[in-house]
Design a protein around this motif. Structure first.
Motif: not given
Length: 258
Positions: A103-132
């Motif tokens: 769902k975050i990835f879909e927002i990064a593709i089809n969302g508004s400019e601010d939503e794309k930035i927010s989705a990119a920030t979320i993907l690079c957060g704990a889901s990347l570092i600790r989301g085993w």
């Protein structure tokens, strides 16, 4: 303690509970540890929490900071908007399922400019570092976002990557740490990541410098900022690739160095 207090589990989000809000006399001992281990192994049920004297403290005192519905992945999947509080919550806690990351990835593709930035920030957060459990998919989504396809209605003379500059810069800065580079290496995506960064370096390194973009944080970035961040990350990847090649040559001396 929360179980005995009678909190409605369906309407409370325990990620919002602050330990400081719990009763002061709430404590545990080895007996509690043994009982918890038995409950986890289905040797006892949760009725053990109601044993006389098992739970210490004022069990009727509810934590004041537990809201009816707090920010987190559960509320996000139910349609809560990406407010600043929600973004911070999703960045600090990893997703628990592939559906949430998709769902975050879909927002990064089809969302508004601010939503794309927010989705990119979320993907690079704990889901990347600790989301085993979802890390493999997270690194793949980030790699795909670094190589966005040309829009069907794109008619400009410049590269379509320029329109994605704010999101690309957030992604590049978010994965620039050594820990994140190691994560991409563990999943075998260093070559794909390097191939995504090379056109970014080429496009923004030759872009007209009088163009700029404003981020939601009110920070302005220029093409040279995007180029510098991408090129610095590319150098880290090349150093890692050379190191891995040297290791392979030591382990397999019969390989051709070229």
């Amino acid at each position: 303690m929360l179980f005995v207090s009678g909190i409605n589990f369906g309407s409370s989000y325990f990620e919002c509970v602050n330990v400081k809000d719990l009763p002061i006399s709430c404590s545990g001992n080895m007996r509690h540890l043994i009982v918890e281990a038995c409950i986890a192994r289905n040797l006892l049920d949760t009725s053990a929490y109601c044993w006389p004297g098992y739970v210490n403290g004022r069990i009727n005192q509810l934590p004041y900071s537990v809201p009816a519905q707090g920010p987190g992945w559960s509320s996000f999947m139910k349609g809560a908007p990406l407010t600043s509080v929600m973004i911070n919550a999703l960045v600090s806690s990893p997703a628990s399922s592939l559906t949430e990351v998709e769902k975050i990835f879909e927002i990064a593709i089809n969302g508004s400019e601010d939503e794309k930035i927010s989705a990119a920030t979320i993907l690079c957060g704990a889901s990347l570092i600790r989301g085993w459990n979802i890390q493999e998919y997270t690194v793949q989504f980030i790699t795909r976002l670094l190589s966005p396809p040309v829009p069907a209605d794109f008619a400009g003379s410049d590269s379509h990557l320029i329109d994605y500059a704010p999101m690309l810069n957030v992604l590049i800065c978010g994965i620039a740490s050594v820990d994140c580079v190691q994560i991409f290496s563990l999943h075998g995506l260093v070559p794909q990541l390097a191939c995504s960064l090379m056109p970014i370096c080429e496009v923004f390194g030759s872009c007209v410098p009088n163009v700029s973009w404003a981020l939601p944080s009110r920070e302005e970035i220029s093409p040279h900022v995007v180029f510098s961040n991408a090129f610095a990350l590319l150098l880290k990847l090349w150093r890692l690739i050379i190191l891995l090649l040297n290791i392979e040559l030591v382990m397999y001396p019969q390989l051709d160095p070229s």
